[in-house]
Scaffold this motif. Sequence first.
Motif, PDB file in Angstrom:
ATOM      1  N   CYS A 121     101.015  47.474  67.094  1.00 26.49           N
ATOM      2  CA  CYS A 121     101.890  48.601  66.750  1.00 26.49           C
ATOM      3  C   CYS A 121     102.170  49.461  67.981  1.00 26.49           C
ATOM      4  N   ARG A 122     101.150  49.700  68.786  1.00 26.67           N
ATOM      5  CA  ARG A 122     101.340  50.496  70.000  1.00 26.67           C
ATOM      6  C   ARG A 122     102.277  49.806  70.984  1.00 26.67           C
ATOM      7  N   ALA A 123     102.332  48.484  70.901  1.00 28.01           N
ATOM      8  CA  ALA A 123     103.240  47.724  71.766  1.00 28.01           C
ATOM      9  C   ALA A 123     104.644  47.636  71.182  1.00 28.01           C
ATOM     10  N   GLY A 124     104.857  48.225  70.005  1.00 26.41           N
ATOM     11  CA  GLY A 124     106.196  48.254  69.425  1.00 26.41           C
ATOM     12  C   GLY A 124     106.450  47.210  68.370  1.00 26.41           C
ATOM     13  N   MET A 125     105.429  46.432  68.007  1.00 24.61           N
ATOM     14  CA  MET A 125     105.594  45.409  66.968  1.00 24.61           C
ATOM     15  C   MET A 125     104.992  45.932  65.678  1.00 24.61           C
ATOM     16  N   PHE A 126     105.859  46.475  64.805  1.00 26.41           N
ATOM     17  CA  PHE A 126     105.395  47.121  63.582  1.00 26.41           C
ATOM     18  C   PHE A 126     105.546  46.231  62.355  1.00 26.41           C
ATOM     19  N   THR A 127     105.951  44.981  62.534  1.00 25.10           N
ATOM     20  CA  THR A 127     106.178  44.092  61.397  1.00 25.10           C
ATOM     21  C   THR A 127     105.126  42.991  61.378  1.00 25.10           C
TER      22      THR A 127
ATOM     23  N   GLN B 201      94.116  47.936  55.206  1.00 30.64           N
ATOM     24  CA  GLN B 201      93.112  48.803  55.814  1.00 30.64           C
ATOM     25  C   GLN B 201      93.619  49.383  57.131  1.00 30.64           C
ATOM     26  N   HIS B 202      94.338  48.574  57.898  1.00 22.95           N
ATOM     27  CA  HIS B 202      94.932  49.070  59.146  1.00 22.95           C
ATOM     28  C   HIS B 202      95.874  50.233  58.871  1.00 22.95           C
ATOM     29  N   MET B 203      96.713  50.119  57.849  1.00 21.87           N
ATOM     30  CA  MET B 203      97.673  51.187  57.547  1.00 21.87           C
ATOM     31  C   MET B 203      96.962  52.438  57.048  1.00 21.87           C
ATOM     32  N   ARG B 204      95.883  52.257  56.282  1.00 20.19           N
ATOM     33  CA  ARG B 204      95.141  53.428  55.810  1.00 20.19           C
ATOM     34  C   ARG B 204      94.455  54.173  56.954  1.00 20.19           C
ATOM     35  N   LEU B 205      93.977  53.423  57.940  1.00 19.84           N
ATOM     36  CA  LEU B 205      93.271  54.042  59.060  1.00 19.84           C
ATOM     37  C   LEU B 205      94.213  54.567  60.139  1.00 19.84           C
TER      38      LEU B 205
ATOM     39  N   TYR C  50     103.901  54.541  58.411  1.00 20.85           N
ATOM     40  CA  TYR C  50     105.236  54.725  57.836  1.00 20.85           C
ATOM     41  C   TYR C  50     106.264  53.811  58.493  1.00 20.85           C
ATOM     42  N   ARG C  51     105.963  53.332  59.708  1.00 21.78           N
ATOM     43  CA  ARG C  51     106.889  52.421  60.390  1.00 21.78           C
ATOM     44  C   ARG C  51     106.509  50.961  60.177  1.00 21.78           C
ATOM     45  N   THR C  52     105.311  50.719  59.681  1.00 20.56           N
ATOM     46  CA  THR C  52     104.817  49.363  59.521  1.00 20.56           C
ATOM     47  C   THR C  52     105.486  48.670  58.334  1.00 20.56           C
ATOM     48  N   LYS C  53     105.907  47.436  58.544  1.00 22.17           N
ATOM     49  CA  LYS C  53     106.483  46.616  57.488  1.00 22.17           C
ATOM     50  C   LYS C  53     105.605  45.384  57.292  1.00 22.17           C
ATOM     51  N   ALA C  54     105.195  45.162  56.064  1.00 24.82           N
ATOM     52  CA  ALA C  54     104.383  43.989  55.735  1.00 24.82           C
ATOM     53  C   ALA C  54     105.212  43.044  54.876  1.00 24.82           C
TER      54      ALA C  54
END
Length: 393
Positions: free
Chosen positions: A81-87, A103-107, A113-117
Amino acid sequence: MATDQKRKKARLGGKKQQQQQQKTKAPLKPPGAVPRVELADGLEVSKVIRGCWQLDGQHKGDQPSDRTAGAAAIEDLDLFCRAGMFTFDTADNYGPSEAVIGQHMRLNPATAYRTKALTKLTFMTPPSQADLRKQSIEYRIRSSIARLGVMTLDMVQLHWEPAEANSSRKAKSVPGFVQAAKVLKQLQQEGLVRAVGVSNFDVPMLMTLLDAGVKPVSNQVSYSVLDRRPSLFLARFCEKNNIPLLCYGTLAGGFLAERYFEVPANKVVIDTISKARYGTLLKQLGGWSWVQDMLRVLHEVGEKHGVSASCVAARWVLQQAGVAAIVMGARNASHIRVRPSLLTLRGCCRCSLDSYVQFRERPATCFGWMIIAMHMIDLAVADSGYFRTYPLV
Protein backbone atom coordinates in the motif's frame (compact mmCIF):
# COMPACT_ATOMS: atom_id res chain seq x y z
CA MET A 1 1.59 57.43 -5.99
CA ALA A 2 -1.35 56.59 -8.26
CA THR A 3 1.02 54.79 -10.61
CA ASP A 4 2.51 52.72 -7.73
CA GLN A 5 -0.98 51.72 -6.54
CA LYS A 6 -1.93 50.57 -10.07
CA ARG A 7 1.25 48.46 -10.29
CA LYS A 8 0.52 46.92 -6.86
CA LYS A 9 -3.06 46.02 -7.92
CA ALA A 10 -1.74 44.51 -11.15
CA ARG A 11 0.73 42.36 -9.22
CA LEU A 12 -1.97 41.21 -6.79
CA GLY A 13 -4.33 40.48 -9.66
CA GLY A 14 -1.65 38.46 -11.44
CA LYS A 15 -0.98 36.40 -8.29
CA LYS A 16 -4.70 35.67 -7.83
CA GLN A 17 -5.01 34.60 -11.45
CA GLN A 18 -1.97 32.32 -11.10
CA GLN A 19 -3.37 30.77 -7.92
CA GLN A 20 -6.72 30.19 -9.65
CA GLN A 21 -4.99 28.43 -12.56
CA GLN A 22 -3.08 26.18 -10.13
CA LYS A 23 -6.35 25.21 -8.43
CA THR A 24 -7.93 24.18 -11.73
CA LYS A 25 -5.00 21.93 -12.65
CA ALA A 26 -5.39 18.17 -12.12
CA PRO A 27 -4.12 17.13 -8.69
CA LEU A 28 -0.70 15.56 -8.65
CA LYS A 29 -0.41 11.88 -7.81
CA PRO A 30 1.25 11.16 -4.50
CA PRO A 31 4.80 9.84 -4.71
CA GLY A 32 4.85 6.16 -5.61
CA ALA A 33 1.22 6.08 -6.74
CA VAL A 34 0.38 3.35 -9.24
CA PRO A 35 -1.94 4.35 -12.11
CA ARG A 36 -5.49 3.12 -11.63
CA VAL A 37 -8.14 1.98 -14.07
CA GLU A 38 -11.92 2.13 -13.64
CA LEU A 39 -13.65 -1.23 -14.02
CA ALA A 40 -17.10 -0.03 -12.95
CA ASP A 41 -18.74 3.01 -11.46
CA GLY A 42 -16.97 3.69 -8.18
CA LEU A 43 -14.52 0.82 -8.63
CA GLU A 44 -10.97 1.79 -9.52
CA VAL A 45 -8.14 -0.74 -9.28
CA SER A 46 -4.38 -0.47 -9.51
CA LYS A 47 -2.92 -1.41 -12.88
CA VAL A 48 -0.56 -3.64 -10.91
CA ILE A 49 -2.57 -5.77 -8.48
CA ARG A 50 -1.04 -7.73 -5.61
CA GLY A 51 -2.08 -11.37 -6.02
CA CYS A 52 -2.77 -13.15 -2.71
CA TRP A 53 -2.91 -16.80 -3.77
CA GLN A 54 0.47 -17.00 -2.02
CA LEU A 55 -1.29 -16.47 1.33
CA ASP A 56 -3.15 -19.79 1.10
CA GLY A 57 -0.62 -21.68 3.23
CA GLN A 58 0.90 -23.68 0.34
CA HIS A 59 3.52 -21.14 -0.75
CA LYS A 60 5.92 -21.04 2.15
CA GLY A 61 8.92 -22.02 0.00
CA ASP A 62 12.34 -21.38 1.49
CA GLN A 63 12.06 -20.28 5.10
CA PRO A 64 14.26 -17.11 5.02
CA SER A 65 12.07 -15.44 2.38
CA ASP A 66 8.71 -16.73 3.62
CA ARG A 67 6.34 -13.93 4.66
CA THR A 68 3.05 -15.56 3.73
CA ALA A 69 1.45 -15.85 7.16
CA GLY A 70 0.76 -13.98 10.39
CA ALA A 71 2.18 -10.57 11.20
CA ALA A 72 4.77 -10.76 8.43
CA ALA A 73 2.07 -11.14 5.75
CA ILE A 74 0.10 -8.21 7.19
CA GLU A 75 3.21 -6.00 7.35
CA ASP A 76 3.99 -6.79 3.71
CA LEU A 77 0.48 -5.82 2.62
CA ASP A 78 1.07 -2.45 4.25
CA LEU A 79 4.36 -2.11 2.33
CA PHE A 80 2.51 -2.71 -0.93
CA CYS A 81 0.00 0.00 0.00
CA ARG A 82 2.83 2.40 0.82
CA ALA A 83 4.25 1.67 -2.62
CA GLY A 84 0.95 2.69 -4.21
CA MET A 85 -0.57 -0.75 -4.80
CA PHE A 86 -3.90 -0.64 -2.98
CA THR A 87 -5.64 -3.48 -4.85
CA PHE A 88 -5.47 -7.09 -3.68
CA ASP A 89 -6.75 -10.14 -5.53
CA THR A 90 -7.98 -13.03 -3.39
CA ALA A 91 -10.58 -15.83 -3.35
CA ASP A 92 -12.78 -17.76 -0.95
CA ASN A 93 -10.59 -20.85 -1.48
CA TYR A 94 -7.22 -19.12 -0.89
CA GLY A 95 -6.98 -20.39 2.68
CA PRO A 96 -6.77 -17.50 5.20
CA SER A 97 -6.04 -14.93 2.48
CA GLU A 98 -9.28 -12.96 2.92
CA ALA A 99 -8.84 -12.89 6.71
CA VAL A 100 -5.25 -11.62 6.38
CA ILE A 101 -6.37 -8.80 4.08
CA GLY A 102 -9.21 -7.96 6.47
CA GLN A 103 -6.85 -7.80 9.43
CA HIS A 104 -4.51 -5.56 7.43
CA MET A 105 -7.35 -3.10 6.75
CA ARG A 106 -8.42 -3.09 10.39
CA LEU A 107 -4.88 -2.35 11.56
CA ASN A 108 -4.27 0.31 8.90
CA PRO A 109 -7.36 2.55 8.78
CA ALA A 110 -5.38 5.33 7.11
CA THR A 111 -5.10 3.26 3.91
CA ALA A 112 -8.13 0.99 4.32
CA TYR A 113 -10.47 3.45 2.60
CA ARG A 114 -8.32 3.25 -0.55
CA THR A 115 -7.81 -0.51 -0.42
CA LYS A 116 -9.78 -2.65 -2.87
CA ALA A 117 -10.15 -6.38 -2.29
CA LEU A 118 -11.21 -8.34 -5.36
CA THR A 119 -12.33 -11.78 -4.25
CA LYS A 120 -13.71 -14.83 -6.06
CA LEU A 121 -16.67 -17.13 -5.61
CA THR A 122 -15.26 -20.48 -6.68
CA PHE A 123 -17.09 -23.54 -7.97
CA MET A 124 -14.29 -26.06 -8.45
CA THR A 125 -16.06 -29.40 -8.08
CA PRO A 126 -19.41 -30.94 -9.16
CA PRO A 127 -20.73 -30.98 -5.56
CA SER A 128 -20.21 -27.24 -5.18
CA GLN A 129 -21.67 -26.64 -8.65
CA ALA A 130 -24.79 -28.56 -7.69
CA ASP A 131 -25.81 -26.16 -4.91
CA LEU A 132 -26.77 -22.89 -6.61
CA ARG A 133 -29.52 -21.81 -4.25
CA LYS A 134 -29.57 -18.12 -3.50
CA GLN A 135 -29.30 -18.70 0.25
CA SER A 136 -26.21 -20.88 -0.21
CA ILE A 137 -24.42 -18.35 -2.41
CA GLU A 138 -25.48 -15.49 -0.14
CA TYR A 139 -24.05 -17.38 2.84
CA ARG A 140 -20.69 -17.69 1.05
CA ILE A 141 -20.72 -14.01 0.10
CA ARG A 142 -21.53 -12.95 3.68
CA SER A 143 -18.71 -15.20 4.89
CA SER A 144 -16.25 -13.33 2.64
CA ILE A 145 -17.68 -10.04 3.94
CA ALA A 146 -17.05 -11.17 7.51
CA ARG A 147 -13.49 -12.31 6.81
CA LEU A 148 -12.62 -9.06 5.01
CA GLY A 149 -14.39 -6.95 7.62
CA VAL A 150 -16.30 -4.82 5.10
CA MET A 151 -19.95 -3.91 4.50
CA THR A 152 -19.85 -4.58 0.76
CA LEU A 153 -17.48 -6.64 -1.37
CA ASP A 154 -15.72 -4.45 -3.93
CA MET A 155 -15.89 -7.16 -6.58
CA VAL A 156 -16.75 -10.85 -6.74
CA GLN A 157 -15.26 -12.80 -9.63
CA LEU A 158 -17.16 -15.95 -10.51
CA HIS A 159 -14.74 -18.85 -11.04
CA TRP A 160 -16.32 -21.92 -12.59
CA GLU A 161 -14.55 -25.06 -13.74
CA PRO A 162 -15.63 -25.57 -17.38
CA ALA A 163 -16.43 -29.30 -17.35
CA GLU A 164 -20.01 -28.71 -16.21
CA ALA A 165 -20.38 -25.85 -18.68
CA ASN A 166 -19.70 -28.14 -21.63
CA SER A 167 -22.12 -30.81 -20.43
CA SER A 168 -24.81 -28.19 -19.77
CA ARG A 169 -24.53 -26.83 -23.29
CA LYS A 170 -24.95 -30.32 -24.70
CA ALA A 171 -28.02 -30.87 -22.52
CA LYS A 172 -29.41 -27.51 -23.68
CA SER A 173 -30.17 -26.54 -20.09
CA VAL A 174 -29.31 -23.29 -18.32
CA PRO A 175 -25.61 -23.60 -17.41
CA GLY A 176 -24.81 -23.51 -13.74
CA PHE A 177 -22.44 -20.58 -14.11
CA VAL A 178 -25.29 -18.50 -15.56
CA GLN A 179 -27.47 -19.33 -12.55
CA ALA A 180 -24.64 -18.39 -10.17
CA ALA A 181 -23.96 -15.14 -12.03
CA LYS A 182 -27.62 -14.15 -11.86
CA VAL A 183 -27.64 -14.74 -8.11
CA LEU A 184 -24.56 -12.52 -7.78
CA LYS A 185 -26.39 -9.83 -9.73
CA GLN A 186 -29.28 -10.08 -7.27
CA LEU A 187 -26.86 -9.73 -4.36
CA GLN A 188 -25.35 -6.72 -6.13
CA GLN A 189 -28.79 -5.08 -6.22
CA GLU A 190 -29.16 -5.85 -2.51
CA GLY A 191 -25.89 -4.03 -1.76
CA LEU A 192 -23.71 -6.99 -0.79
CA VAL A 193 -21.56 -6.79 -3.93
CA ARG A 194 -20.35 -3.69 -5.75
CA ALA A 195 -19.33 -5.35 -9.03
CA VAL A 196 -19.44 -8.81 -10.61
CA GLY A 197 -16.61 -10.19 -12.74
CA VAL A 198 -15.56 -13.63 -13.94
CA SER A 199 -12.39 -15.71 -13.81
CA ASN A 200 -11.03 -18.07 -16.47
CA PHE A 201 -14.07 -17.73 -18.74
CA ASP A 202 -13.46 -18.63 -22.39
CA VAL A 203 -15.33 -17.17 -25.38
CA PRO A 204 -18.23 -19.68 -25.41
CA MET A 205 -18.87 -19.19 -21.69
CA LEU A 206 -18.81 -15.41 -22.09
CA MET A 207 -21.18 -15.60 -25.05
CA THR A 208 -23.59 -17.71 -23.00
CA LEU A 209 -23.36 -15.26 -20.13
CA LEU A 210 -23.98 -12.23 -22.35
CA ASP A 211 -26.89 -13.97 -24.06
CA ALA A 212 -28.42 -14.47 -20.60
CA GLY A 213 -28.21 -10.72 -19.98
CA VAL A 214 -25.29 -10.79 -17.54
CA LYS A 215 -22.27 -8.66 -18.44
CA PRO A 216 -19.19 -9.04 -16.19
CA VAL A 217 -17.03 -6.00 -15.49
CA SER A 218 -13.83 -8.02 -16.06
CA ASN A 219 -12.42 -11.45 -16.92
CA GLN A 220 -9.34 -12.70 -15.10
CA VAL A 221 -7.21 -15.03 -17.23
CA SER A 222 -3.69 -16.40 -17.53
CA TYR A 223 -1.57 -14.29 -19.92
CA SER A 224 2.19 -14.11 -20.34
CA VAL A 225 4.89 -14.07 -23.01
CA LEU A 226 4.84 -17.86 -22.69
CA ASP A 227 1.08 -18.35 -22.46
CA ARG A 228 -0.50 -16.21 -25.17
CA ARG A 229 -3.81 -18.02 -25.61
CA PRO A 230 -5.90 -14.88 -24.89
CA SER A 231 -4.36 -13.12 -27.91
CA LEU A 232 -5.98 -15.59 -30.30
CA PHE A 233 -9.69 -14.95 -29.75
CA LEU A 234 -10.46 -14.02 -26.17
CA ALA A 235 -8.75 -10.61 -26.04
CA ARG A 236 -10.46 -9.43 -29.22
CA PHE A 237 -13.85 -10.70 -28.05
CA CYS A 238 -13.51 -9.04 -24.65
CA GLU A 239 -12.31 -5.77 -26.14
CA LYS A 240 -15.24 -5.72 -28.57
CA ASN A 241 -17.68 -6.34 -25.73
CA ASN A 242 -15.97 -3.94 -23.32
CA ILE A 243 -14.89 -6.61 -20.83
CA PRO A 244 -11.40 -5.67 -19.54
CA LEU A 245 -8.88 -8.42 -18.86
CA LEU A 246 -7.14 -8.85 -15.51
CA CYS A 247 -4.12 -11.05 -16.18
CA TYR A 248 -2.40 -13.41 -13.77
CA GLY A 249 0.54 -15.72 -14.43
CA THR A 250 2.49 -12.86 -16.01
CA LEU A 251 5.74 -14.27 -14.59
CA ALA A 252 4.75 -17.94 -14.98
CA GLY A 253 4.77 -18.69 -11.28
CA GLY A 254 8.03 -16.78 -10.80
CA PHE A 255 10.03 -18.68 -13.46
CA LEU A 256 10.34 -15.57 -15.67
CA ALA A 257 12.96 -14.05 -13.39
CA GLU A 258 16.68 -13.35 -13.51
CA ARG A 259 17.31 -15.88 -10.74
CA TYR A 260 16.42 -18.71 -13.16
CA PHE A 261 18.43 -17.43 -16.12
CA GLU A 262 21.10 -19.97 -17.15
CA VAL A 263 20.12 -22.26 -14.28
CA PRO A 264 20.03 -25.99 -15.19
CA ALA A 265 16.67 -27.71 -14.83
CA ASN A 266 18.03 -30.10 -12.20
CA LYS A 267 18.92 -27.14 -9.97
CA VAL A 268 15.40 -25.71 -9.90
CA VAL A 269 13.62 -26.31 -6.61
CA ILE A 270 9.84 -26.78 -6.77
CA ASP A 271 8.86 -25.68 -3.27
CA THR A 272 5.44 -24.04 -3.76
CA ILE A 273 2.18 -25.15 -5.31
CA SER A 274 2.32 -22.40 -7.96
CA LYS A 275 5.79 -23.51 -9.06
CA ALA A 276 4.51 -27.07 -9.31
CA ARG A 277 1.56 -26.06 -11.49
CA TYR A 278 3.48 -23.73 -13.77
CA GLY A 279 6.40 -26.14 -13.94
CA THR A 280 4.07 -28.82 -15.30
CA LEU A 281 2.59 -26.37 -17.80
CA LEU A 282 5.99 -25.18 -19.03
CA LYS A 283 7.15 -28.77 -19.43
CA GLN A 284 4.16 -29.43 -21.69
CA LEU A 285 4.69 -26.26 -23.71
CA GLY A 286 8.33 -26.70 -24.63
CA GLY A 287 10.52 -27.64 -21.69
CA TRP A 288 13.19 -25.84 -19.71
CA SER A 289 15.39 -25.08 -22.72
CA TRP A 290 12.49 -23.18 -24.28
CA VAL A 291 12.04 -21.17 -21.07
CA GLN A 292 15.76 -20.38 -21.14
CA ASP A 293 15.44 -19.08 -24.71
CA MET A 294 12.72 -16.73 -23.52
CA LEU A 295 14.70 -15.65 -20.45
CA ARG A 296 17.76 -14.94 -22.58
CA VAL A 297 15.90 -12.45 -24.76
CA LEU A 298 14.09 -10.85 -21.81
CA HIS A 299 17.46 -10.50 -20.08
CA GLU A 300 19.03 -8.84 -23.14
CA VAL A 301 16.19 -6.36 -23.47
CA GLY A 302 16.21 -5.67 -19.74
CA GLU A 303 19.95 -5.02 -19.76
CA LYS A 304 19.52 -2.60 -22.63
CA HIS A 305 17.01 -0.57 -20.62
CA GLY A 306 18.33 -1.06 -17.11
CA VAL A 307 15.46 -3.23 -15.86
CA SER A 308 15.00 -6.89 -14.96
CA ALA A 309 13.70 -9.69 -17.17
CA SER A 310 10.61 -9.87 -14.92
CA CYS A 311 9.91 -6.21 -15.55
CA VAL A 312 10.04 -6.68 -19.33
CA ALA A 313 7.80 -9.75 -19.18
CA ALA A 314 5.20 -8.02 -16.99
CA ARG A 315 5.22 -4.84 -19.06
CA TRP A 316 4.62 -6.87 -22.23
CA VAL A 317 1.38 -8.22 -20.77
CA LEU A 318 0.28 -4.87 -19.36
CA GLN A 319 0.26 -3.23 -22.78
CA GLN A 320 -1.54 -5.97 -24.71
CA ALA A 321 -4.92 -5.14 -26.24
CA GLY A 322 -7.79 -5.36 -23.79
CA VAL A 323 -5.59 -5.71 -20.69
CA ALA A 324 -6.66 -3.38 -17.87
CA ALA A 325 -4.31 -4.63 -15.13
CA ILE A 326 -1.97 -7.44 -14.20
CA VAL A 327 -2.08 -9.57 -11.06
CA MET A 328 1.38 -10.26 -9.64
CA GLY A 329 1.54 -12.76 -6.81
CA ALA A 330 4.17 -12.36 -4.12
CA ARG A 331 5.45 -14.33 -1.13
CA ASN A 332 7.07 -11.19 0.28
CA ALA A 333 7.51 -7.49 -0.45
CA SER A 334 10.76 -7.85 -2.41
CA HIS A 335 8.75 -7.57 -5.67
CA ILE A 336 7.91 -3.96 -4.87
CA ARG A 337 11.20 -2.82 -6.38
CA VAL A 338 10.04 -4.10 -9.79
CA ARG A 339 7.00 -1.85 -9.82
CA PRO A 340 8.57 1.60 -10.53
CA SER A 341 10.64 0.35 -13.49
CA LEU A 342 7.67 -1.67 -14.75
CA LEU A 343 5.49 1.44 -14.97
CA THR A 344 8.18 3.71 -16.46
CA LEU A 345 9.51 1.18 -18.98
CA ARG A 346 8.55 2.39 -22.44
CA GLY A 347 9.72 1.96 -26.00
CA CYS A 348 11.17 -1.51 -25.69
CA CYS A 349 7.76 -3.10 -25.30
CA ARG A 350 5.53 -1.32 -27.78
CA CYS A 351 5.19 -1.55 -31.55
CA SER A 352 8.63 -3.08 -31.97
CA LEU A 353 7.72 -6.13 -29.89
CA ASP A 354 6.50 -8.16 -32.82
CA SER A 355 8.56 -6.52 -35.58
CA TYR A 356 10.03 -9.81 -36.69
CA VAL A 357 8.47 -13.23 -36.37
CA GLN A 358 10.07 -16.53 -37.18
CA PHE A 359 8.03 -19.69 -36.81
CA ARG A 360 9.56 -22.94 -35.74
CA GLU A 361 7.68 -26.08 -34.82
CA ARG A 362 8.54 -28.03 -31.73
CA PRO A 363 8.35 -31.84 -31.65
CA ALA A 364 4.68 -32.81 -31.83
CA THR A 365 2.86 -33.33 -28.55
CA CYS A 366 -0.48 -34.89 -27.77
CA PHE A 367 -1.94 -31.37 -27.76
CA GLY A 368 -0.55 -30.48 -31.17
CA TRP A 369 0.74 -27.09 -30.06
CA MET A 370 2.79 -24.90 -32.37
CA ILE A 371 5.64 -23.10 -30.67
CA ILE A 372 6.50 -19.63 -31.93
CA ALA A 373 9.95 -18.14 -31.47
CA MET A 374 10.26 -14.40 -32.00
CA HIS A 375 13.59 -12.59 -32.22
CA MET A 376 14.58 -9.17 -31.01
CA ILE A 377 15.14 -6.35 -33.56
CA ASP A 378 16.17 -2.97 -32.24
CA LEU A 379 14.11 -2.71 -29.04
CA ALA A 380 11.98 -5.80 -29.63
CA VAL A 381 11.27 -8.42 -27.03
CA ALA A 382 11.33 -12.00 -28.23
CA ASP A 383 7.84 -13.29 -27.65
CA SER A 384 7.92 -17.08 -27.49
CA GLY A 385 4.51 -18.60 -27.15
CA TYR A 386 2.20 -21.18 -28.54
CA PHE A 387 -1.04 -21.39 -30.46
CA ARG A 388 -3.98 -23.34 -29.24
CA THR A 389 -7.51 -22.65 -30.39
CA TYR A 390 -10.27 -22.28 -27.84
CA PRO A 391 -13.17 -24.71 -28.10
CA LEU A 392 -15.90 -22.91 -30.05
CA VAL A 393 -18.64 -25.51 -29.60
